[in-house]
Design an enzyme around this catalytic site. Structure first.
Site, PDB file in Angstrom:
ATOM      1  N   ASP A 172       0.843  -1.192   0.000  1.00 33.54           N
ATOM      2  CA  ASP A 172       0.000   0.000   0.000  1.00 33.54           C
ATOM      3  C   ASP A 172       0.883   1.249   0.000  1.00 33.54           C
ATOM      4  O   ASP A 172       2.110   1.165   0.176  1.00 33.54           O
ATOM      5  CB  ASP A 172      -0.886  -0.044   1.257  1.00 33.54           C
TER       6      ASP A 172
ATOM      7  N   GLU B 123       2.636   5.115  -4.035  1.00 31.24           N
ATOM      8  CA  GLU B 123       2.580   6.061  -5.159  1.00 31.24           C
ATOM      9  C   GLU B 123       3.867   6.895  -5.333  1.00 31.24           C
ATOM     10  O   GLU B 123       4.074   7.320  -6.481  1.00 31.24           O
ATOM     11  CB  GLU B 123       1.388   7.012  -4.970  1.00 31.24           C
TER      12      GLU B 123
ATOM     13  N   ASP C  83      -9.312   4.160  -1.643  1.00 27.44           N
ATOM     14  CA  ASP C  83     -10.174   4.707  -0.586  1.00 27.44           C
ATOM     15  C   ASP C  83     -11.453   5.279  -1.185  1.00 27.44           C
ATOM     16  O   ASP C  83     -11.494   6.436  -1.633  1.00 27.44           O
ATOM     17  CB  ASP C  83      -9.427   5.788   0.190  1.00 27.44           C
TER      18      ASP C  83
END
Length: 938
Positions: free
Chosen positions: A463, A466, A586
């Site tokens: 996770d 980015e 999300d």
């Protein structure tokens, strides 16, 4: 997970103007506005001054800028053009600096051919005499595509050979709202004309409120960003600079794909009749894939970028996660409560709750004591359940933390001015691994090995890659105060930071529309002037961090025990699907987000990441009971099906409401019966790239009315899901392509239409409408509470025939293997593939199988216990059954029953005149591993 829903910027992020920026400001003041509009022209493009055949059979040419200017920087004076028909259906057009090497997506991350070098010395005296054959327009033909080019100003077009249709055309007219070719160090621009009737898909990752089609004048910015999926039309977690163009001319549909292989930040402007790329670095490396069907073109695309990873069988079961399972007893209760509620569950997940101080590869000794956790895992592993945990890329800066110590010792972190770049994520101050460094890949693999010796996890969830950073700029650890404080939101920056705006990498001349507000590209991520292995700038490599981490994680997991890895990654790039699954990030527990999820899931199928799903019931805030009912009815048919919720949201496991539990038992019950079908689609995806969840037009490409349908979807080629997506509705308006459709939950119900029709279907709270199309054979099993159990049950074949015709043909397939093996293929002694066929002629129905590699299925003892034929006539019950050429010994045990079909919302006047049956043939024991032929009189 980060859920900052809106980013605010203060004036402190405005950087001093560079010389170029100052010139732009001055020109804007006097009325030259080339920043806010595309009307003002930048230069006159390039001209082709030489071209010849390359040694590999392609074309190689030299371009020279026609008129220099300083808008967004200096022009690169000479460009190298390389064109090659790499396969019958793939054309490459590569444009770069003729003199200096430029950043490209690393060839070791995405394998492809290296363009040949330009033989002629740029600026050499003899060049002008060597190429007298450059003509005004010429072409270079392949088997499927034609490359045409004009020399002054240089432009090119790509045409389909079969019909002459222009797929891409970079030529420029004075009336066009875009520029001719622009190629500067930090600004590249190129455009293509498009017909108004083109339907475009792709260009992600973003949340598209208008549905699956790319919508004219919506912003499409590609730059991996920790931006929640609740934000519409913004750059999100992944970057996929590809689009599929589907055109329908006089009822003939053709699809092609255009990929710009470039990892730099970019804006893509679609105006309806043109598409413009504005890229802040790298090269123009275009790939054109000819199709012509949607399935063909995704096959060609994934053949190039990497076939989707094979997924283990259990990953198609249901998954439960939550950020906020504070201790082991909570997840023990979750597993037990699913069992009590009779809701299937295969995988239990931990967000960062299991960690010691939110540090990767650690266990909290109080809340997740290792002996207790191991005992729990022994228990669930014995049942066939799996356990997955999260891993974030930020490694906590802590001299007593072994992972960090070994990272420093091996020099694995991204640098700024020679020191590991300091950022903040959940553990506080962190450094980020540089996965472009081979030493980092080795270190990462060793840390995963160490952790799996501590905890035998079954997969990893990567996770925040980015990369996400709670701070911006150049930071230091504060003296005299604790950071983070341990109170309040953990995503508030508590380091001492100063902005970095004094380099052209941190403050490029062209501002992409980052976060929808032209945010600085280093905001809340790694400073873009930071440095990776071999001097690579974060500016260039930013959007491939998730891909490089997926590759390293895949290598580590597969190398440990030789098993098939399962990796879930939030950030993705071109080729990520070869290593990892994805979830849409999300989202919110709203009806809009439920609807948006379908579009994003379908888009990732195009991107070559077919194992994808959204957080069922929404990540935050709390969903309503009704919404959660409807979401599990959709989510049960996502390829990746997981309920996940936020730390601050109320509990939303499917058993929390009895009505949701009932919907879950219904929808997931059908999913678990369809697991053989899902798993076979996994094999199809791995071998051909075919999406598991698909838009309706994939099976019906000639029907333009389906091109923007975003509220229904197909699982495979033939199973159509038509969910309720609106509050308070107990019916759904569904679009049915022509043919016969059967309700998968009540196979006596049929819908027949000669034309495309909308139908209003009943959909009470606990019901989802799922229909299977004619001419299909679907393998199913009895289902169960866990995939391990469901997989051992006998098989049923559901054969769907078109109503009212004697020309009957149906087919299906089934792939079975040892899903722990890393490779998913035939020929290894641990897999079986079966084709099923059904035909009818001269009053006789015939159903048969063709088995490849029979041993695996025979060793497992799998057999077919039932055949359900939909849309058939009655029979006299005289069944002839042969197995491996021999009649079965006792045919008397084979029984059958028939039920007349009920035609729902009759769309065809002829339906009333015909009677068709659902025939249930049972008492069978047909070994899956043996060829069988079954026939009967109709």
């Amino acid at each position: 997970d980060s859920f900052t829903s809106k980013i605010m910027f203060s004036s402190s992020f405005l950087s001093p103007y560079s010389l170029t920026s100052l010139l732009i400001l001055i020109l804007c003041i006097v009325g030259v506005d080339f920043v806010s509009t595309t009307q003002t022209k930048i230069g006159q493009g390039y001209k082709l001054i030489s071209i010849e055949k390359s040694q590999d059979g392609g074309l190689i040419g030299l371009l020279q800028v026609k008129e220099k200017n300083i808008i967004y920087g200096l022009d690169i004076p000479h460009l190298k053009l390389y064109v090659k028909h790499e396969t019958d259906n793939r054309l490459r057009v590569h444009i770069t600096d003729a003199k200096e090497q430029r950043w490209e997506v690393p060839y070791n991350l995405l394998q492809r051919n290296t363009p040949p070098s330009l033989k002629q010395n740029v600026g050499g005296e003899s060049r002008k005499n060597l190429f007298s054959s450059v003509v005004a327009e010429s072409k270079y033909s392949g088997n499927e595509l034609i490359f045409n080019y004009k020399n002054d100003p240089f432009s090119f077009s790509v045409k389909r050979k079969s019909n002459g249709e222009t797929l891409f055309n970079s030529s420029f007219d004075d009336s066009d709202s875009y520029n001719n070719l622009v190629f500067k160090d930090q600004y590249l621009e190129i455009s293509t004309k498009l017909p108004q009737n083109a339907s475009l898909y792709g260009l992600g990752e973003n949340t598209q409120p208008h549905g699956i089609k790319i919508y004219p004048n919506d912003p499409y910015t590609l730059y991996t960003t920790d931006q929640p999926a609740i934000n519409l039309n913004m750059d999100l977690y992944g970057s996929h600079p590809m689009y599929m163009d589907l055109r329908n001319v006089n009822g003939v549909a053709n699809a092609h794909v255009v990929l710009l292989l470039n990892s730099n930040g970019m804006d893509v402007f679609y105006k309806g009749d043109s598409l413009t790329y504005k890229v802040i670095g790298g090269v123009l490396d275009f790939y054109f894939f000819s199709g012509p069907t949607p399935l063909d073109v995704i096959d060609q695309y994934t053949s190039f970028i990497g076939r989707p990873a094979p997924m283990p069988y259990w990953s198609f079961g249901f998954h439960q996660c939550r950020w906020g399972y504070h201790n082991l007893s909570v997840i023990e209760d979750v597993v037990e409560n699913y069992n009590k509620a009779k809701i299937p569950l295969d995988v239990i997940w931990n967000d960062d709750d299991h960690m010691d101080g939110k540090k990767d590869f650690t266990l909290n000794p109080v809340n997740y004591p290792r002996p207790n956790l191991l005992a729990f895992l022994d228990k669930i592993h014995a049942r066939g359940m799996k356990y997955i945990v999260i891993v974030d890329p930020g490694i906590g800066v802590n001299n007593t933390y072994g992972v960090y110590q070994r990272g420093i010792a091996n020099d694995v972190f991204i640098k700024y001015e020679g020191k590991p770049y300091l950022a903040q994520v959940w553990p506080g101050a962190v450094n980020f691994p540089d996965f472009l460094n081979p030493k980092t890949v080795e270190w990462w693999g060793d840390e995963i090995r160490r952790f799996r010796e501590l905890v035998p996890v079954d997969g990893l969830w990567i996770d925040m890659n980015e990369v996400s950073n709670f701070c911006s700029g150049l930071c230091t650890i504060p003296e005299g105060r604790i950071c983070p404080t341990g109170t309040g939101p953990g995503w508030i920056c508590c380091l001492d930071c100063k902005n970095i705006t004094n380099t052209r990498w941190d403050d490029p001349p062209y501002k992409i529309n980052a976060s929808g507000i032209q945010a600085p590209i280093g905001y809340k991520t790694i400073a873009t002037s930071a440095v990776h292995y071999n001097g690579v700038k974060e500016y260039d490599a930013h959007s491939i961090f998730g891909l490089s981490q997926s590759i390293a994680t895949h290598k580590a997991l597969q190398g440990l025990e030789g098993k098939r890895p399962f990796i879930l990654s939030r950030s993705t790039f071109v080729g990520s699907g070869h290593y990892a699954a994805h979830w849409t990030g999300d989202n919110r527990g709203t009806w809009d987000d439920l609807r948006y999820s379908i579009t994003t899931v379908l888009n990732f199928g195009l991107f070559g990441v077919p194992m994808v799903g959204a957080d069922i019931c929404g990540f935050y805030p709390a969903p309503t009971e009704e919404l959660c009912n409807r979401w599990i009815e959709v989510g049960a048919f996502y390829p990746f099906s997981r309920d996940h919720a936020n730390y601050y949201s109320p509990r939303q496991e499917l058993y929390q409401w009895e009505s949701v539990a009932e919907s879950a038992r219904n929808a997931l019950g059908m999913r678990y019966k369809l697991l053989p079908y899902f798993y076979t689609l996994n094999y199809e995806a791995h071998t051909t790239g075919a999406p598991i969840a698909r838009p309706l037009f994939f099976s019906f490409p000639t029907l333009p009315e389906l091109y923007d349908v975003s509220t229904q979807f197909l699982v495979g080629s033939s199973v159509m899901v038509s969910p309720v997506l609106d509050q308070g509705k107990t019916e759904v308006k569904a679009l049915f392509p022509p043919g016969t459709w059967y309700n998968l939950f009540d196979m006596t119900q049929a819908i027949v239409t000669k034309d495309l029709h909308y139908l209003t279907l009943d959909a009470p709270l606990n019901v989802v409408n799922v229909h299977v199309y004619q001419n299909t054979i679907i393998p199913m099993q009895r289902g169960g509470m866990i995939s391990k159990e469901a997989r051992t049950t006998p098989f049923t074949l559901v054969v769907t025939l078109p109503s009212g015709t004697n020309d009957i043909e149906a087919k299906g397939n089934l792939f079975l293997d040892d899903d722990e093996l890393p490779e998913m293929k035939l020929g290894n002694g641990h897999s079986t593939y079966i084709d099923f066929h059904a035909t009818a002629s001269n009053g006789t129905m015939k159903l048969w199988s063709e088995v490849q590699e029979s041993k695996f299925a025979l060793d497992k003892g799998w057999f077919i216990e039932k055949v359900i034929v939909l849309g058939t006539n009655n029979t006299d019950g005289a069944f002839e059954i042969n197995v491996d050429g021999q009649p079965i010994e006792d045919a008397s045990r084979v029984k059958y029953s028939t039920t007349e079909h009920k035609y729902i919302n009759n769309l065809d006047d002829e339906v009333d005149k015909r009677k068709s049956m659902m025939m249930d043939i049972h008492g069978l024991e047909l070994p899956l591993g043996k060829n069988f032929i079954m026939s009967w009189k109709m």
